[in-house]
Design a protein around this motif. Structure first.
Motif, PDB file in Angstrom:
ATOM      1  N   LEU A  29     -46.767  21.687  15.905  1.00 53.73           N
ATOM      2  CA  LEU A  29     -45.595  21.684  16.230  1.00 53.73           C
ATOM      3  C   LEU A  29     -44.837  22.136  14.973  1.00 53.73           C
ATOM      4  O   LEU A  29     -45.096  22.027  13.941  1.00 53.73           O
ATOM      5  CB  LEU A  29     -45.040  20.265  16.265  1.00 53.73           C
ATOM      6  CG  LEU A  29     -45.408  19.331  17.465  1.00 53.73           C
ATOM      7  CD1 LEU A  29     -45.021  18.058  17.556  1.00 53.73           C
ATOM      8  CD2 LEU A  29     -45.018  20.151  18.875  1.00 53.73           C
ATOM      9  N   GLU A  30     -43.909  23.135  15.252  1.00 49.19           N
ATOM     10  CA  GLU A  30     -43.014  23.378  14.231  1.00 49.19           C
ATOM     11  C   GLU A  30     -42.389  22.253  13.507  1.00 49.19           C
ATOM     12  O   GLU A  30     -41.980  21.290  14.205  1.00 49.19           O
ATOM     13  CB  GLU A  30     -41.977  24.578  14.926  1.00 49.19           C
ATOM     14  CG  GLU A  30     -42.498  25.579  15.476  1.00 49.19           C
ATOM     15  CD  GLU A  30     -42.979  26.511  14.306  1.00 49.19           C
ATOM     16  OE1 GLU A  30     -42.440  26.540  13.166  1.00 49.19           O
ATOM     17  OE2 GLU A  30     -44.141  27.147  14.528  1.00 49.19           O
ATOM     18  N   HIS A  32     -39.318  21.457  12.743  1.00 56.00           N
ATOM     19  CA  HIS A  32     -37.873  21.090  13.690  1.00 56.00           C
ATOM     20  C   HIS A  32     -38.418  20.290  14.896  1.00 56.00           C
ATOM     21  O   HIS A  32     -37.683  19.391  15.248  1.00 56.00           O
ATOM     22  CB  HIS A  32     -36.879  22.126  13.696  1.00 56.00           C
ATOM     23  CG  HIS A  32     -37.355  23.216  14.531  1.00 56.00           C
ATOM     24  ND1 HIS A  32     -38.291  24.378  14.211  1.00 56.00           N
ATOM     25  CD2 HIS A  32     -37.263  23.410  15.996  1.00 56.00           C
ATOM     26  CE1 HIS A  32     -38.298  25.074  15.207  1.00 56.00           C
ATOM     27  NE2 HIS A  32     -37.916  24.753  16.197  1.00 56.00           N
ATOM     28  N   ASP A  33     -39.381  20.795  15.492  1.00 51.81           N
ATOM     29  CA  ASP A  33     -39.842  20.286  16.857  1.00 51.81           C
ATOM     30  C   ASP A  33     -40.652  18.944  16.477  1.00 51.81           C
ATOM     31  O   ASP A  33     -39.972  17.770  17.319  1.00 51.81           O
ATOM     32  CB  ASP A  33     -40.731  21.034  17.605  1.00 51.81           C
ATOM     33  CG  ASP A  33     -40.172  22.374  18.057  1.00 51.81           C
ATOM     34  OD1 ASP A  33     -38.868  22.245  18.365  1.00 51.81           O
ATOM     35  OD2 ASP A  33     -40.994  23.215  18.321  1.00 51.81           O
ATOM     36  N   ARG A  34     -41.315  18.737  15.732  1.00 53.36           N
ATOM     37  CA  ARG A  34     -41.907  17.474  15.252  1.00 53.36           C
ATOM     38  C   ARG A  34     -40.698  16.312  14.789  1.00 53.36           C
ATOM     39  O   ARG A  34     -40.642  15.416  15.202  1.00 53.36           O
ATOM     40  CB  ARG A  34     -42.959  17.545  14.046  1.00 53.36           C
ATOM     41  CG  ARG A  34     -43.627  16.389  13.738  1.00 53.36           C
ATOM     42  CD  ARG A  34     -44.741  16.515  12.713  1.00 53.36           C
ATOM     43  NE  ARG A  34     -44.010  17.031  11.363  1.00 53.36           N
ATOM     44  CZ  ARG A  34     -44.379  18.358  10.903  1.00 53.36           C
ATOM     45  NH1 ARG A  34     -45.034  19.121  11.714  1.00 53.36           N
ATOM     46  NH2 ARG A  34     -43.611  18.857  10.064  1.00 53.36           N
ATOM     47  N   ARG A  36     -37.632  16.562  15.447  1.00 55.17           N
ATOM     48  CA  ARG A  36     -36.733  16.112  16.706  1.00 55.17           C
ATOM     49  C   ARG A  36     -37.535  15.104  17.782  1.00 55.17           C
ATOM     50  O   ARG A  36     -36.900  14.197  18.179  1.00 55.17           O
ATOM     51  CB  ARG A  36     -36.471  17.437  17.663  1.00 55.17           C
ATOM     52  CG  ARG A  36     -35.824  17.102  18.995  1.00 55.17           C
ATOM     53  CD  ARG A  36     -35.510  18.134  19.850  1.00 55.17           C
ATOM     54  NE  ARG A  36     -34.437  19.005  19.038  1.00 55.17           N
ATOM     55  CZ  ARG A  36     -34.106  20.309  19.310  1.00 55.17           C
ATOM     56  NH1 ARG A  36     -34.748  21.130  20.222  1.00 55.17           N
ATOM     57  NH2 ARG A  36     -33.019  20.965  18.707  1.00 55.17           N
ATOM     58  N   TYR A  37     -38.854  15.190  17.957  1.00 52.26           N
ATOM     59  CA  TYR A  37     -39.659  14.170  18.718  1.00 52.26           C
ATOM     60  C   TYR A  37     -39.509  12.741  17.961  1.00 52.26           C
ATOM     61  O   TYR A  37     -39.186  11.846  18.475  1.00 52.26           O
ATOM     62  CB  TYR A  37     -41.187  14.499  18.721  1.00 52.26           C
ATOM     63  CG  TYR A  37     -41.444  15.539  19.697  1.00 52.26           C
ATOM     64  CD1 TYR A  37     -41.255  15.228  21.034  1.00 52.26           C
ATOM     65  CD2 TYR A  37     -41.852  16.902  19.400  1.00 52.26           C
ATOM     66  CE1 TYR A  37     -41.578  16.249  22.053  1.00 52.26           C
ATOM     67  CE2 TYR A  37     -42.325  17.441  20.705  1.00 52.26           C
ATOM     68  CZ  TYR A  37     -41.792  17.257  22.038  1.00 52.26           C
ATOM     69  OH  TYR A  37     -42.123  18.263  22.841  1.00 52.26           O
TER      70      TYR A  37
END
Length: 52
Positions: A29-30, A32-34, A36-37
């Protein structure tokens, strides 16, 4: 600026614990995606606790 190793490990453990994803999938994951999760999981956990 680098992301703190302790914070990274905390996010990985949090996502892995709640989503049951393996390390490779989480590391793919990028950032920012990690993050956000992790934030969304925290929101869901908090909401579930207040609804009990």
């Amino acid at each position: 600026m680098t992301y703190a190793t302790d914070r990274l490990h905390e996010e990985i453990a949090y996502v892995a614990y709640h989503f049951h994803w393996d390390l490779d999938r989480i590391l793919d994951l990028e950032h920012h995606d990690r993050r956000r999760y992790a934030e969304q999981i925290a929101s869901l956990v908090t909401r579930a606790r207040t609804e009990e």
